[in-house]
Design a protein around this motif. Structure first.
Motif, PDB file in Angstrom:
ATOM      1  N   THR A 100       0.809  -1.224   0.000  1.00 36.03           N
ATOM      2  CA  THR A 100       0.000   0.000   0.000  1.00 36.03           C
ATOM      3  C   THR A 100       0.836   1.266   0.000  1.00 36.03           C
ATOM      4  OG1 THR A 100      -0.562  -0.951   2.171  1.00 36.03           O
ATOM      5  CG2 THR A 100      -2.318   0.057   0.953  1.00 36.03           C
ATOM      6  N   TRP A 101       2.118   1.172   0.323  1.00 35.47           N
ATOM      7  CA  TRP A 101       2.950   2.355   0.485  1.00 35.47           C
ATOM      8  C   TRP A 101       3.861   2.585  -0.712  1.00 35.47           C
ATOM      9  CZ3 TRP A 101       1.014   5.249   3.964  1.00 35.47           C
ATOM     10  CH2 TRP A 101       0.411   4.698   5.093  1.00 35.47           C
ATOM     11  N   VAL A 102       4.205   3.850  -0.913  1.00 37.03           N
ATOM     12  CA  VAL A 102       5.158   4.229  -1.951  1.00 37.03           C
ATOM     13  C   VAL A 102       6.423   4.709  -1.247  1.00 37.03           C
ATOM     14  CG1 VAL A 102       5.634   5.782  -3.880  1.00 37.03           C
ATOM     15  CG2 VAL A 102       3.319   4.890  -3.539  1.00 37.03           C
ATOM     16  N   TYR A 103       7.555   4.191  -1.701  1.00 35.18           N
ATOM     17  CA  TYR A 103       8.857   4.559  -1.145  1.00 35.18           C
ATOM     18  C   TYR A 103       9.585   5.437  -2.147  1.00 35.18           C
ATOM     19  CZ  TYR A 103       8.155   1.192   2.549  1.00 35.18           C
ATOM     20  OH  TYR A 103       7.660   0.518   3.639  1.00 35.18           O
ATOM     21  N   TYR A 104      10.210   6.503  -1.648  1.00 34.76           N
ATOM     22  CA  TYR A 104      10.914   7.460  -2.488  1.00 34.76           C
ATOM     23  C   TYR A 104      12.404   7.422  -2.210  1.00 34.76           C
ATOM     24  CZ  TYR A 104       6.414   9.314  -3.764  1.00 34.76           C
ATOM     25  OH  TYR A 104       5.148   9.429  -4.264  1.00 34.76           O
ATOM     26  N   ARG A 105      13.178   7.636  -3.261  1.00 31.81           N
ATOM     27  CA  ARG A 105      14.635   7.721  -3.178  1.00 31.81           C
ATOM     28  C   ARG A 105      15.075   8.928  -3.994  1.00 31.81           C
ATOM     29  NH1 ARG A 105      17.553   4.490  -1.398  1.00 31.81           N
ATOM     30  NH2 ARG A 105      18.338   2.462  -1.555  1.00 31.81           N
ATOM     31  N   VAL A 106      16.169   9.532  -3.548  1.00 30.14           N
ATOM     32  CA  VAL A 106      16.782  10.574  -4.354  1.00 30.14           C
ATOM     33  C   VAL A 106      17.395   9.890  -5.565  1.00 30.14           C
ATOM     34  CG1 VAL A 106      18.672  12.253  -4.408  1.00 30.14           C
ATOM     35  CG2 VAL A 106      17.191  12.103  -2.398  1.00 30.14           C
ATOM     36  N   GLU A 107      17.180  10.447  -6.741  1.00 24.74           N
ATOM     37  CA  GLU A 107      17.744   9.886  -7.972  1.00 24.74           C
ATOM     38  C   GLU A 107      19.261   9.800  -7.804  1.00 24.74           C
ATOM     39  OE1 GLU A 107      18.106   8.092 -11.400  1.00 24.74           O
ATOM     40  OE2 GLU A 107      16.101   8.629 -10.699  1.00 24.74           O
ATOM     41  N   PRO A 108      19.848   8.645  -8.133  1.00 29.66           N
ATOM     42  CA  PRO A 108      21.293   8.465  -7.926  1.00 29.66           C
ATOM     43  C   PRO A 108      22.131   9.595  -8.509  1.00 29.66           C
ATOM     44  CG  PRO A 108      20.289   6.424  -8.644  1.00 29.66           C
ATOM     45  CD  PRO A 108      19.220   7.488  -8.749  1.00 29.66           C
ATOM     46  N   SER A 109      23.005  10.108  -7.715  1.00 27.70           N
ATOM     47  CA  SER A 109      24.017  11.121  -8.037  1.00 27.70           C
ATOM     48  C   SER A 109      23.484  12.532  -8.295  1.00 27.70           C
ATOM     49  CB  SER A 109      24.898  10.675  -9.199  1.00 27.70           C
ATOM     50  OG  SER A 109      24.204  10.769 -10.414  1.00 27.70           O
ATOM     51  N   VAL A 110      22.189  12.763  -8.114  1.00 25.64           N
ATOM     52  CA  VAL A 110      21.658  14.097  -8.398  1.00 25.64           C
ATOM     53  C   VAL A 110      22.257  15.150  -7.472  1.00 25.64           C
ATOM     54  CG1 VAL A 110      19.571  15.528  -8.295  1.00 25.64           C
ATOM     55  CG2 VAL A 110      19.531  13.367  -9.497  1.00 25.64           C
ATOM     56  N   VAL A 111      22.299  14.871  -6.181  1.00 16.06           N
ATOM     57  CA  VAL A 111      22.816  15.856  -5.237  1.00 16.06           C
ATOM     58  C   VAL A 111      24.281  16.167  -5.543  1.00 16.06           C
ATOM     59  CG1 VAL A 111      23.306  16.325  -2.816  1.00 16.06           C
ATOM     60  CG2 VAL A 111      21.163  15.225  -3.454  1.00 16.06           C
ATOM     61  N   ALA A 112      25.083  15.141  -5.757  1.00 10.11           N
ATOM     62  CA  ALA A 112      26.500  15.354  -6.066  1.00 10.11           C
ATOM     63  C   ALA A 112      26.661  16.109  -7.380  1.00 10.11           C
ATOM     64  CB  ALA A 112      27.226  14.016  -6.135  1.00 10.11           C
ATOM     65  N   ALA A 113      25.864  15.766  -8.373  1.00  7.27           N
ATOM     66  CA  ALA A 113      25.975  16.425  -9.673  1.00  7.27           C
ATOM     67  C   ALA A 113      25.541  17.878  -9.603  1.00  7.27           C
ATOM     68  CB  ALA A 113      25.159  15.665 -10.709  1.00  7.27           C
ATOM     69  N   MET A 114      24.496  18.173  -8.817  1.00  6.61           N
ATOM     70  CA  MET A 114      24.070  19.563  -8.669  1.00  6.61           C
ATOM     71  C   MET A 114      25.175  20.366  -7.978  1.00  6.61           C
ATOM     72  SD  MET A 114      20.065  19.057  -7.727  1.00  6.61           S
ATOM     73  CE  MET A 114      19.453  20.705  -8.031  1.00  6.61           C
ATOM     74  N   GLY A 115      25.777  19.774  -6.976  1.00  2.00           N
ATOM     75  CA  GLY A 115      26.893  20.428  -6.303  1.00  2.00           C
ATOM     76  C   GLY A 115      28.074  20.627  -7.235  1.00  2.00           C
ATOM     77  N   GLN A 116      28.368  19.621  -8.040  1.00  3.38           N
ATOM     78  CA  GLN A 116      29.479  19.705  -9.006  1.00  3.38           C
ATOM     79  C   GLN A 116      29.205  20.809 -10.021  1.00  3.38           C
ATOM     80  OE1 GLN A 116      32.382  18.133  -9.019  1.00  3.38           O
ATOM     81  NE2 GLN A 116      33.048  19.055 -10.928  1.00  3.38           N
ATOM     82  N   MET A 117      27.971  20.922 -10.457  1.00  2.00           N
ATOM     83  CA  MET A 117      27.627  21.943 -11.439  1.00  2.00           C
ATOM     84  C   MET A 117      27.839  23.339 -10.861  1.00  2.00           C
ATOM     85  SD  MET A 117      24.027  22.651 -13.177  1.00  2.00           S
ATOM     86  CE  MET A 117      23.756  24.291 -13.757  1.00  2.00           C
ATOM     87  N   LEU A 118      27.550  23.510  -9.568  1.00  2.00           N
ATOM     88  CA  LEU A 118      27.682  24.814  -8.932  1.00  2.00           C
ATOM     89  C   LEU A 118      29.079  25.094  -8.397  1.00  2.00           C
ATOM     90  CD1 LEU A 118      24.291  24.905  -7.039  1.00  2.00           C
ATOM     91  CD2 LEU A 118      24.895  26.122  -9.146  1.00  2.00           C
ATOM     92  N   LYS A 119      29.953  24.106  -8.513  1.00  2.87           N
ATOM     93  CA  LYS A 119      31.314  24.243  -8.000  1.00  2.87           C
ATOM     94  C   LYS A 119      32.056  25.345  -8.745  1.00  2.87           C
ATOM     95  CE  LYS A 119      35.414  21.564  -8.240  1.00  2.87           C
ATOM     96  NZ  LYS A 119      35.978  20.261  -8.510  1.00  2.87           N
ATOM     97  N   ILE A 120      32.659  26.194  -7.987  1.00  3.98           N
ATOM     98  CA  ILE A 120      33.454  27.285  -8.549  1.00  3.98           C
ATOM     99  C   ILE A 120      34.920  26.912  -8.427  1.00  3.98           C
ATOM    100  CG2 ILE A 120      34.042  29.732  -8.346  1.00  3.98           C
ATOM    101  CD1 ILE A 120      31.147  29.245  -9.205  1.00  3.98           C
ATOM    102  N   ALA A 121      35.610  26.985  -9.539  1.00  4.40           N
ATOM    103  CA  ALA A 121      37.043  26.654  -9.520  1.00  4.40           C
ATOM    104  C   ALA A 121      37.745  27.646  -8.599  1.00  4.40           C
ATOM    105  CB  ALA A 121      37.612  26.742 -10.930  1.00  4.40           C
ATOM    106  N   GLY A 122      38.587  27.122  -7.732  1.00  3.13           N
ATOM    107  CA  GLY A 122      39.206  27.992  -6.750  1.00  3.13           C
ATOM    108  C   GLY A 122      40.632  27.905  -6.787  1.00  3.13           C
TER     109      GLY A 122
END
Length: 122
Positions: A100-122
């Motif tokens: 009866t229940w639906v289980y949710y997961r974060v799509e694999p690597s989305v959080v890391a990829a979003m962070g990588q996209m916003l990464k500023i070269a330093g």
């Protein structure tokens, strides 16, 4: 038909056979298509209830959460379902029905990829 599927904002080394969406912003300008896909993800997270639901799923033990465990975010259950649907449509969550229940997961690597996209070269 190809076995390679395009998932938004994935790093090439994270998932085998997955085509990356977008480079870090400092690497090159995004194409119109990349910008649209990326904007849809950030737009989905731009709502405080959706951001909270995403956070609840991402931080839940085992990396997945039953909808019954994350529904108490101050809005009605149908509204929770609507927000979860928007997060899925944006490619941020996946779901699986178990009984009866639906289980949710974060799509694999989305959080890391979003962070990588916003990464500023330093």
């Amino acid at each position: 038909m190809s076995n390679i599927k395009a998932l938004p904002l994935l790093e090439p080394e994270v998932a085998e056979g997955v085509v990356p969406c977008c480079p870090p912003l400092t690497e090159r300008p995004l194409t119109a298509e990349e910008a649209e896909r990326t904007a849809a993800m950030f737009k989905a997270l731009g709502d405080p209830v959706r951001l909270r639901l995403f956070s609840l799923v991402a931080s839940h033990e085992g990396g997945e959460a039953c909808v019954c465990d994350i529904s108490d975010v101050g809005v009605s259950q149908p509204t929770v379902s609507h927000h979860l649907k928007k997060l899925k449509e944006a490619g941020l969550l996946t779901s699986e029905r178990r009984g009866t229940w639906v289980y949710y997961r974060v799509e694999p690597s989305v959080v890391a990829a979003m962070g990588q996209m916003l990464k500023i070269a330093g």
